[in-house]
Write a protein that holds these residues in place. Structure first.
Motif, PDB file in Angstrom:
ATOM      1  N   ARG B 208      19.744  51.064  18.349  1.00 54.05           N
ATOM      2  CA  ARG B 208      19.808  51.516  20.104  1.00 54.05           C
ATOM      3  C   ARG B 208      18.214  50.901  20.900  1.00 54.05           C
ATOM      4  O   ARG B 208      18.884  50.862  21.908  1.00 54.05           O
ATOM      5  N   LEU B 209      17.944  50.136  19.696  1.00 51.60           N
ATOM      6  CA  LEU B 209      16.399  50.175  20.517  1.00 51.60           C
ATOM      7  C   LEU B 209      16.861  48.201  21.525  1.00 51.60           C
ATOM      8  O   LEU B 209      17.029  48.487  22.268  1.00 51.60           O
ATOM      9  N   VAL B 210      17.251  47.397  20.029  1.00 50.77           N
ATOM     10  CA  VAL B 210      17.136  46.286  20.174  1.00 50.77           C
ATOM     11  C   VAL B 210      17.828  45.999  21.210  1.00 50.77           C
ATOM     12  O   VAL B 210      17.482  45.064  22.082  1.00 50.77           O
ATOM     13  N   LEU B 211      19.474  45.933  21.033  1.00 47.46           N
ATOM     14  CA  LEU B 211      20.153  46.442  22.284  1.00 47.46           C
ATOM     15  C   LEU B 211      20.119  46.993  23.910  1.00 47.46           C
ATOM     16  O   LEU B 211      20.850  46.321  24.782  1.00 47.46           O
ATOM     17  N   ARG B 212      19.339  47.342  24.057  1.00 53.73           N
ATOM     18  CA  ARG B 212      18.176  47.918  25.162  1.00 53.73           C
ATOM     19  C   ARG B 212      17.323  46.810  26.071  1.00 53.73           C
ATOM     20  O   ARG B 212      17.165  47.153  27.300  1.00 53.73           O
ATOM     21  N   HIS B 213      17.492  45.853  25.542  1.00 55.00           N
ATOM     22  CA  HIS B 213      16.622  44.625  26.273  1.00 55.00           C
ATOM     23  C   HIS B 213      17.113  43.803  25.704  1.00 55.00           C
ATOM     24  O   HIS B 213      17.278  42.950  24.887  1.00 55.00           O
ATOM     25  N   PRO B 214      16.566  42.219  26.538  1.00 60.57           N
ATOM     26  CA  PRO B 214      17.164  41.136  26.143  1.00 60.57           C
ATOM     27  C   PRO B 214      15.878  40.798  24.579  1.00 60.57           C
ATOM     28  O   PRO B 214      14.798  40.797  24.521  1.00 60.57           O
ATOM     29  N   ASP B 215      16.631  39.931  23.794  1.00 54.18           N
ATOM     30  CA  ASP B 215      15.627  39.272  22.712  1.00 54.18           C
ATOM     31  C   ASP B 215      14.578  38.209  23.129  1.00 54.18           C
ATOM     32  O   ASP B 215      14.394  37.031  22.734  1.00 54.18           O
ATOM     33  N   VAL B 216      13.838  38.834  24.181  1.00 56.14           N
ATOM     34  CA  VAL B 216      12.238  37.464  24.858  1.00 56.14           C
ATOM     35  C   VAL B 216      11.321  37.365  23.526  1.00 56.14           C
ATOM     36  O   VAL B 216      11.683  37.962  22.305  1.00 56.14           O
ATOM     37  N   PRO B 217      10.975  36.283  22.888  1.00 54.78           N
ATOM     38  CA  PRO B 217      10.689  36.112  22.432  1.00 54.78           C
ATOM     39  C   PRO B 217       9.000  37.113  22.307  1.00 54.78           C
ATOM     40  O   PRO B 217       8.292  37.615  22.978  1.00 54.78           O
ATOM     41  N   ASP B 218       8.387  37.069  21.304  1.00 49.77           N
ATOM     42  CA  ASP B 218       7.334  38.243  21.330  1.00 49.77           C
ATOM     43  C   ASP B 218       6.051  38.578  21.615  1.00 49.77           C
ATOM     44  O   ASP B 218       5.279  39.089  22.023  1.00 49.77           O
ATOM     45  N   ALA B 219       5.909  36.368  21.976  1.00 52.13           N
ATOM     46  CA  ALA B 219       4.203  36.190  22.489  1.00 52.13           C
ATOM     47  C   ALA B 219       4.346  36.255  23.852  1.00 52.13           C
ATOM     48  O   ALA B 219       3.619  36.607  24.777  1.00 52.13           O
ATOM     49  N   ALA B 220       5.747  36.488  24.243  1.00 51.22           N
ATOM     50  CA  ALA B 220       5.829  36.984  25.876  1.00 51.22           C
ATOM     51  C   ALA B 220       6.000  38.348  26.434  1.00 51.22           C
ATOM     52  O   ALA B 220       5.043  38.708  26.889  1.00 51.22           O
ATOM     53  N   ILE B 221       5.775  39.574  25.698  1.00 47.68           N
ATOM     54  CA  ILE B 221       5.390  40.487  25.038  1.00 47.68           C
ATOM     55  C   ILE B 221       3.845  40.396  25.471  1.00 47.68           C
ATOM     56  O   ILE B 221       3.136  41.544  25.738  1.00 47.68           O
ATOM     57  N   GLY B 222       3.555  39.788  24.257  1.00 44.77           N
ATOM     58  CA  GLY B 222       1.876  39.779  23.984  1.00 44.77           C
ATOM     59  C   GLY B 222       2.057  40.394  22.570  1.00 44.77           C
ATOM     60  O   GLY B 222       1.939  41.221  22.015  1.00 44.77           O
ATOM     61  N   GLY B 223       0.212  40.994  22.678  1.00 43.76           N
ATOM     62  CA  GLY B 223      -0.228  41.542  21.352  1.00 43.76           C
ATOM     63  C   GLY B 223       0.008  43.380  21.074  1.00 43.76           C
ATOM     64  O   GLY B 223       0.852  42.904  19.664  1.00 43.76           O
ATOM     65  N   ALA B 224       0.251  43.772  21.436  1.00 42.85           N
ATOM     66  CA  ALA B 224       0.559  45.370  21.233  1.00 42.85           C
ATOM     67  C   ALA B 224       2.358  45.676  21.219  1.00 42.85           C
ATOM     68  O   ALA B 224       2.161  46.807  21.419  1.00 42.85           O
ATOM     69  N   TRP B 225       2.383  44.992  20.746  1.00 48.65           N
ATOM     70  CA  TRP B 225       4.271  44.924  21.049  1.00 48.65           C
ATOM     71  C   TRP B 225       4.742  45.346  20.076  1.00 48.65           C
ATOM     72  O   TRP B 225       5.322  45.493  18.753  1.00 48.65           O
TER      73      TRP B 225
END
Lengths: 247, 247
Positions: B208-225
């Motif tokens: 339910r959660l993963v399909l609600r946003h594009p699969d950008v790399p973790d590094a794009a979101i940053g440390g607290a992701w």
């Protein structure tokens, strides 16, 4: 091919709009960027081969003084002119680009400006290039967490280049590069007075072009960039003619 | 802290909306992604500890068949269900993300879409993230001269992250990560029937959660992701419970 100095001056003049006040600023920027005073007779002598009449010179000097570009003083029976503080400041910024032998440093980043305030800020930033309403290319961006920055892939696509360099600037570089290359031998053999006039005209035409677009790296525009070719030709020619002030 | 399997199921269920049809798709996607048929009794057995009643199951299976998500067949006195071609195709794409132990590859580029046509094209692109009207993040972009592409600096600023991950998804990851970590020991000691139900519930909430946003790399979101933290917790738990079909 026979080319004499007079013909060189005519060809350079025909490349585009010659404003007397702008020629004067070019002369002072080339010879007196440090703010030193130059006798008006010396300015007249440089511009005379270009066809600038004493009356036109007087009117333009008056206008430049009124607009706080130059300051003047009387020394005995002669008038002397110098760049004002404002004139020095503007000319220094321009000189940075006009006399650059090397292309701009490739420290440009692409930035996405999210809010209207940011867009306004980057639009007002000197030297920034606006590619779309919210995408800018800027040099030397200080790091800031709120900005979305990216390293653009060079060269830029055609539509983005078209947002940076207008077609008539592109053509202007092409023409100026050809003319400057053509007159190279003539200039080397011309007498000093003609050399000085040609130097000022080349600087003037070159400046008109470079100040019409941000100083993006050559690699951003790509292989066929006449701005890079023209820069090489202009710097080559300038090196042939010693700056009068430094002689 | 005492935690038994029933409590674990209740806590996982309370994390968010549980739709029976979606649970069935999770079961089939987990056990029969190859299109094999599963007896309805087996599906009922997995969902029974979650509180799914036989009537609700029947209605949902009927709806899934009508919408061409599943196909059915009779074998003697039992019904068997399998994912349809459409169901397999959608589930395969989702499985790619749901079962990924590693973060997405960092081959994402930022692209500036200049025209309305381009903007429409990239909006429709599966997995692309729209940051502003004309700026997109896309994975795996094939090279194309007309595109202005750039390598974005990670992590993205807060406003860009907010365009990719909605606040409730962010919070959802935080909560799911905590719950999944809390129930780890309980799950390891639970009986197989309860383990199967918990596996399906965790997969369901995670999907339910993963399909609600594009699969950008973790590094794009940053440390607290929390998405990255939650991924590690979920994969850890899934590894503790063997997939029923493969047992």
């Amino acid at each position: 091919m026979t080319q004499d100095a007079t013909q060189a001056i005519e060809t350079l003049t025909a490349l585009g709009d010659i404003k007397v006040w702008s020629l004067i600023v070019t002369v002072l920027g080339d010879r007196a960027l440090d703010g030193r005073f130059i006798p008006s007779a010396q300015i007249a002598a440089v511009l005379e081969p270009i066809g600038v009449k004493p009356d036109a010179l007087r009117v333009s000097l008056h206008r430049l003084r009124r607009d706080d570009w130059v300051v003047s003083r009387r020394v005995g029976r002669t008038s002397e002119y110098a760049l004002s503080t404002k004139g020095i400041s503007i000319s220094r910024r321009a000189a940075h680009r006009i006399y650059a032998a090397a292309p701009a440093r490739d420290d440009w980043v692409m930035i996405v400006a999210d809010t209207a305030e940011q867009q306004e800020m980057f639009s007002a930033r000197p030297g920034a290039a606006r590619l779309t309403p919210d995408v800018f290319l800027v040099p030397n961006l200080p790091p800031c967490g709120a900005n979305l920055t990216a390293k653009a892939t060079w060269p830029l696509p055609g539509w983005a280049v078209a947002r940076i360099v207008e077609p008539d600037v592109w053509q202007g570089y092409e023409r100026l590069a050809i003319v400057v290359r053509m007159i190279r031998r003539t200039v080397a053999q011309a007498e000093p007075g003609m050399q000085d006039a040609i130097r000022i005209l080349v600087l003037h035409q070159w400046r008109r072009l470079v100040l019409r677009h941000p100083d993006v790296p050559d690699a951003a525009i790509g292989g066929a960039w006449p701005g890079a070719i023209c820069r090489a030709e202009v710097q080559h020619l300038l090196a042939l003619i010693p700056r009068a002030g430094s002689a």
